[in-house]
Design an enzyme around this catalytic site. Structure first.
Site, PDB file in Angstrom:
ATOM      1  N   TYR A  54       0.823  -1.211   0.000  1.00  0.00           N
ATOM      2  CA  TYR A  54       0.000   0.000   0.000  1.00  0.00           C
ATOM      3  C   TYR A  54       0.864   1.270   0.000  1.00  0.00           C
ATOM      4  O   TYR A  54       0.377   2.354   0.250  1.00  0.00           O
ATOM      5  CB  TYR A  54      -0.951  -0.013   1.202  1.00  0.00           C
ATOM      6  N   ASP A  93      -1.444 -10.999   8.847  1.00  0.00           N
ATOM      7  CA  ASP A  93      -0.608 -12.107   8.385  1.00  0.00           C
ATOM      8  C   ASP A  93       0.851 -11.966   8.788  1.00  0.00           C
ATOM      9  O   ASP A  93       1.527 -12.955   9.038  1.00  0.00           O
ATOM     10  CB  ASP A  93      -0.690 -12.217   6.858  1.00  0.00           C
ATOM     11  N   HIS A 120       4.916  -6.296  -4.431  1.00  0.00           N
ATOM     12  CA  HIS A 120       3.512  -6.604  -4.634  1.00  0.00           C
ATOM     13  C   HIS A 120       2.656  -5.404  -4.336  1.00  0.00           C
ATOM     14  O   HIS A 120       3.050  -4.482  -3.602  1.00  0.00           O
ATOM     15  CB  HIS A 120       3.079  -7.795  -3.775  1.00  0.00           C
ATOM     16  N   TYR A 146     -11.320  -1.214  -0.133  1.00  0.00           N
ATOM     17  CA  TYR A 146     -11.327  -0.862   1.295  1.00  0.00           C
ATOM     18  C   TYR A 146     -10.062  -0.103   1.671  1.00  0.00           C
ATOM     19  O   TYR A 146     -10.014   0.526   2.729  1.00  0.00           O
ATOM     20  CB  TYR A 146     -11.494  -2.121   2.156  1.00  0.00           C
ATOM     21  N   ARG A 147      -9.064  -0.120   0.796  1.00  0.00           N
ATOM     22  CA  ARG A 147      -7.741   0.428   1.122  1.00  0.00           C
ATOM     23  C   ARG A 147      -6.953   0.382  -0.176  1.00  0.00           C
ATOM     24  O   ARG A 147      -7.217  -0.468  -1.023  1.00  0.00           O
ATOM     25  CB  ARG A 147      -7.128  -0.527   2.137  1.00  0.00           C
TER      26      ARG A 147
HETATM   27  P1  FAD Z   1       2.320   2.131   9.070  1.00  0.00           P
HETATM   28  O1  FAD Z   1       3.041   1.973   7.813  1.00  0.00           O
HETATM   29  O2  FAD Z   1       3.086   2.599  10.251  1.00  0.00           O
HETATM   30  O3  FAD Z   1       0.985   2.871   8.958  1.00  0.00           O
HETATM   31  C1  FAD Z   1       0.129   2.709   7.868  1.00  0.00           C
HETATM   32  C2  FAD Z   1      -0.332   4.088   7.390  1.00  0.00           C
HETATM   33  O4  FAD Z   1      -1.158   4.687   8.378  1.00  0.00           O
HETATM   34  C3  FAD Z   1       0.820   5.065   7.182  1.00  0.00           C
HETATM   35  O5  FAD Z   1       1.267   5.046   5.854  1.00  0.00           O
HETATM   36  C4  FAD Z   1       0.205   6.403   7.541  1.00  0.00           C
HETATM   37  O6  FAD Z   1      -0.383   6.985   6.408  1.00  0.00           O
HETATM   38  C5  FAD Z   1      -0.849   6.063   8.541  1.00  0.00           C
HETATM   39  N1  FAD Z   1      -0.332   6.240   9.900  1.00  0.00           N
HETATM   40  C6  FAD Z   1       0.496   5.411  10.563  1.00  0.00           C
HETATM   41  N2  FAD Z   1       0.736   5.859  11.784  1.00  0.00           N
HETATM   42  C7  FAD Z   1       0.050   7.010  11.915  1.00  0.00           C
HETATM   43  C8  FAD Z   1      -0.122   7.926  12.987  1.00  0.00           C
HETATM   44  N3  FAD Z   1       0.458   7.721  14.161  1.00  0.00           N
HETATM   45  N4  FAD Z   1      -0.907   9.008  12.790  1.00  0.00           N
HETATM   46  C9  FAD Z   1      -1.531   9.212  11.595  1.00  0.00           C
HETATM   47  N5  FAD Z   1      -1.405   8.352  10.547  1.00  0.00           N
HETATM   48  C10 FAD Z   1      -0.634   7.272  10.710  1.00  0.00           C
HETATM   49  N6  FAD Z   1      -2.263  -5.964   6.207  1.00  0.00           N
HETATM   50  C11 FAD Z   1      -3.356  -6.334   6.890  1.00  0.00           C
HETATM   51  O7  FAD Z   1      -4.073  -5.486   7.407  1.00  0.00           O
HETATM   52  N7  FAD Z   1      -3.682  -7.646   7.026  1.00  0.00           N
HETATM   53  C12 FAD Z   1      -2.905  -8.626   6.503  1.00  0.00           C
HETATM   54  O8  FAD Z   1      -3.202  -9.805   6.676  1.00  0.00           O
HETATM   55  C13 FAD Z   1      -1.756  -8.265   5.764  1.00  0.00           C
HETATM   56  N8  FAD Z   1      -0.981  -9.203   5.195  1.00  0.00           N
HETATM   57  C14 FAD Z   1       0.156  -8.839   4.549  1.00  0.00           C
HETATM   58  C15 FAD Z   1       0.954  -9.831   3.988  1.00  0.00           C
HETATM   59  C16 FAD Z   1       2.139  -9.508   3.337  1.00  0.00           C
HETATM   60  C17 FAD Z   1       3.009 -10.588   2.750  1.00  0.00           C
HETATM   61  C18 FAD Z   1       2.537  -8.145   3.269  1.00  0.00           C
HETATM   62  C19 FAD Z   1       3.861  -7.755   2.664  1.00  0.00           C
HETATM   63  C20 FAD Z   1       1.723  -7.151   3.794  1.00  0.00           C
HETATM   64  C21 FAD Z   1       0.524  -7.477   4.431  1.00  0.00           C
HETATM   65  N9  FAD Z   1      -0.319  -6.499   4.977  1.00  0.00           N
HETATM   66  C22 FAD Z   1      -1.451  -6.878   5.649  1.00  0.00           C
HETATM   67  C23 FAD Z   1      -0.053  -5.069   4.786  1.00  0.00           C
HETATM   68  C24 FAD Z   1       0.856  -4.418   5.856  1.00  0.00           C
HETATM   69  O9  FAD Z   1       2.048  -5.129   6.003  1.00  0.00           O
HETATM   70  C25 FAD Z   1       0.207  -4.300   7.218  1.00  0.00           C
HETATM   71  O10 FAD Z   1      -1.073  -3.721   7.135  1.00  0.00           O
HETATM   72  C26 FAD Z   1       1.047  -3.485   8.184  1.00  0.00           C
HETATM   73  O11 FAD Z   1       0.590  -3.662   9.486  1.00  0.00           O
HETATM   74  C27 FAD Z   1       1.007  -1.992   7.848  1.00  0.00           C
HETATM   75  O12 FAD Z   1       2.197  -1.402   8.211  1.00  0.00           O
HETATM   76  P2  FAD Z   1       2.433  -0.699   9.629  1.00  0.00           P
HETATM   77  O13 FAD Z   1       1.659  -1.393  10.643  1.00  0.00           O
HETATM   78  O14 FAD Z   1       3.897  -0.607   9.789  1.00  0.00           O
HETATM   79  O15 FAD Z   1       1.719   0.687   9.458  1.00  0.00           O
END
Ligand code: FAD
Length: 547
Positions: A106, A168, A409, A490-491
């Site tokens: 994303y 995941d 991806h 949804y995203r």
């Molecule tokens: P961040 O990157 O820290 O936050 C996400 C976004 O939220 C940021 O870009 C920003 O815009 C906003 N944000 C973050 N923190 C703040 C803040 N404090 N204030 C305001 N805005 C903020 N995702 C799922 O949900 N479910 C899954 O099952 C899943 N499976 C995955 C499988 C694979 C193989 C991969 C590579 C990815 C997958 N993902 C999945 C996507 C992703 O890895 C996760 O959602 C992950 O938790 C998002 O990154 P993060 O938690 O580090 O969030």
């Protein structure tokens, strides 16, 4: 590859001279400590999931230098976040907050506007502020990962009492994932629905601090128990938006259900999808199917083995069905079109009742097979789903990224009701567009309570420009096709946010007009994450930033 040069030089944000920008950066360095504000003026390092970059998207749909930060700042407290916001308002420098920056698929850690200063909250603000073992709630800072929360629960000897819900991959931020309305796979899989209470720094020049819900009542002990408080429910506007920087979040925890049991069923034909979804719907709504389970395509069961695609097929275009089905024969799932991974919760006698109903219903599909977990080796993917659905973080899911060299991806993630006809239509349009683009189709349906998220991950070679363009075309076509049929995402990835936001356009775009009004009021100088989720501040709006 491991690193790429910055061929376009230091990515200065538009509208400020290099000198003025560097002066502003040294001002921020004096306020936060010079080691906590780092210019992005060297090469871009890509790393991998656990050592991910916080400067850019390591899985770019365009060039690595398109969505890239000019600098990364590491605030160590709420006051320092407020300092950064006041600084950004003074110098009109865009800020992009991340918690962990593992939002892979994303946009990763990347900002939408080139040259934004990334506010990496996770590095220094990573405390678990509270775990309440009686109310089953917790309060976390942005840098708390699913792994960290899980490990703390184990450390406190509470793992027999309470579970977390993890996506995941466990390396993401509990708070960041929830703000992006991510999903996990226990009955608490809808993270947004299970959070309670936010603390937010607003983006205006005063950098005002607020707490939502019961947190607004001084001395309340219900901030993590009752999400709404009194008056308008404001949490929603801080998810998938650019209206505030969240510095604390409350989350509910699931009581250990007293037993659990994973199960896996396979179905032989692509065309079984619609009837299977119609069987799943009433079971899911009545909670006989209890968790956000995954119904995955057979090809994804092959790709999650972690081998490159070339091991199975070296031709161009999508891998032909007879080819992958032949390879599937030698796997634990066998030759099949769909695999359902689910979990039943509670003590054995309670599970048995539900599992018997599920078994009878699923067997209405001719050729349905239940795979006995006892026959599965310890390294079978099934056991990763077993961990995740019982609240234990894992990394196994990363393996399918190896399908392509420089494996990257990006996801197409539309929402549909749990109806066979809708599943058939979405699968059909995805198949058509993947065939045209010559890309392997690997869909998974994640079934929520009354809807399903279809997640189609396109795996591509980040170094292959031709393939990137094909992936982008395929995604954009699917988004448009889906919208014509009434389905919305949804995203989405940073690069596709304008297009997706544009599909939510009922009554002449009245929702975006409302979003813009909020943006202009809360962020008059337009400093916070311009363009995120298609919301542009007034000084950018309609000036050619949309993609
Ligand atoms: P961040 O990157 O820290 O936050 C996400 C976004 O939220 C940021 O870009 C920003 O815009 C906003 N944000 C973050 N923190 C703040 C803040 N404090 N204030 C305001 N805005 C903020 N995702 C799922 O949900 N479910 C899954 O099952 C899943 N499976 C995955 C499988 C694979 C193989 C991969 C590579 C990815 C997958 N993902 C999945 C996507 C992703 O890895 C996760 O959602 C992950 O938790 C998002 O990154 P993060 O938690 O580090 O969030």
């Amino acid at each position: 590859s491991d690193s790429t040069p910055l061929t376009r030089g230091l990515p200065i944000p538009q509208g400020i001279s290099k000198n003025a920008f560097l002066t502003a950066i040294s001002e921020l360095q004096s306020a936060l400590g010079s080691e906590n504000v780092v210019l992005n003026d060297k090469e871009l390092k890509n790393g991998w999931y656990m050592e991910h970059p916080n400067t850019h998207d390591m899985m770019p749909l365009h060039s690595y230098e398109e969505f890239v930060a000019s600098a990364v700042a590491y605030p160590g407290s709420v006051e320092e976040v407020q300092t950064a916001v006041r600084w950004a308002n003074k110098h009109l420098v865009p800020l992009f907050p991340i918690s962990m920056g593992r939002n892979l698929g994303y946009g990763g850690a990347a900002p939408r506007v080139r040259g934004s200063v990334t506010l990496d909250l996770g590095r220094r603000m990573n405390k678990i502020l509270d775990i309440n073992a009686e109310d089953y709630t917790c309060l976390v800072e942005p840098g708390v990962t699913f792994y960290a929360l899980y490990e703390e629960i184990v450390k406190r000897g509470l793992q027999d009492k309470m579970w977390i819900d993890t996506p995941d991959l466990g390396g993401g931020s509990v708070l960041g994932n929830t703000l992006d309305r991510g999903v996990g796979y226990t009955p608490y899989g809808d993270h947004w629905a299970t959070h309670s209470g936010l603390e937010v720094v607003l983006p205006g020049p005063e950098a005002q601090l607020l707490r939502t819900g019961m947190g607004a009542l001084e001395g309340a002990n219900t901030w993590q128990c009752f999400p709404y408080g009194f008056g308008p429910y404001s949490d929603g506007i801080f998810s998938q938006s650019n209206y505030g920087i969240v510095t604390k979040m409350g989350m509910t925890l699931m009581p250990n259900p007293g037993g659990y049991e994973s199960f896996m069923y396979t179905f032989p034909n692509d065309s079984d999808l619609a009837s299977l979804i119609d069987i799943i719907r009433p079971l899911r709504i009545s909670n006989i199917l209890e968790n956000v389970a995954q119904l995955r395509h057979g090809l994804q069961t092959l790709s999650v083995k972690g081998f490159p695609r070339t091991r199975y097929y070296t031709g161009s275009g999508p891998m032909p069905e007879p080819v992958y089905r032949e390879h599937l024969k030698s796997t634990a799932t066998g030759d099949c079109a769909w695999v359902y991974y689910g979990m039943s919760y509670g003590p054995a006698h309670i599970r048995k009742y539900k599992l018997d109903v599920i078994d009878a219903e699923f067997h209405k599909i001719p050729g349905c097979k239940k795979i006995d977990p006892k026959t599965l080796p310890a390294d079978e993917y099934f056991w990763s789903r077993d961990k995740v659905a019982s609240g234990t973080p894992d990394l196994e899911e990363l393996k399918w990224v190896n399908w392509m060299p420089n494996g990257s991806h990006i996801a197409f993630s539309p929402i549909a009701p749990i109806q066979g006809e809708d599943a058939r239509k979405l699968y059909g349009l995805a198949k058509k567009r993947h065939t045209e683009a010559g890309i392997d189709l690997m869909p998974a349906f994640c079934v929520g309570l009354r809807e399903m998220h279809l997640i189609v991950e396109i795996v591509f070679d980040a170094e292959d420009e031709g393939m990137r363009r094909k992936a982008e075309k395929c995604l954009r076509d699917m988004i448009d096709d889906a919208a014509k049929l009434g389905y919305g995402e949804y995203r989405t990835h940073l690069a596709l946010m304008d297009q997706v936001a544009g599909t939510y356009n009922w009554n002449e775009g009245s929702l975006m007009k409302f979003n813009n009004q909020l943006k202009d009021t809360l962020d008059p100088n337009g400093i916070l994450a311009p363009g995120r989720c298609g919301i542009w501040p007034a000084r950018y709006r309609g000036r050619g930033w949309e993609l």
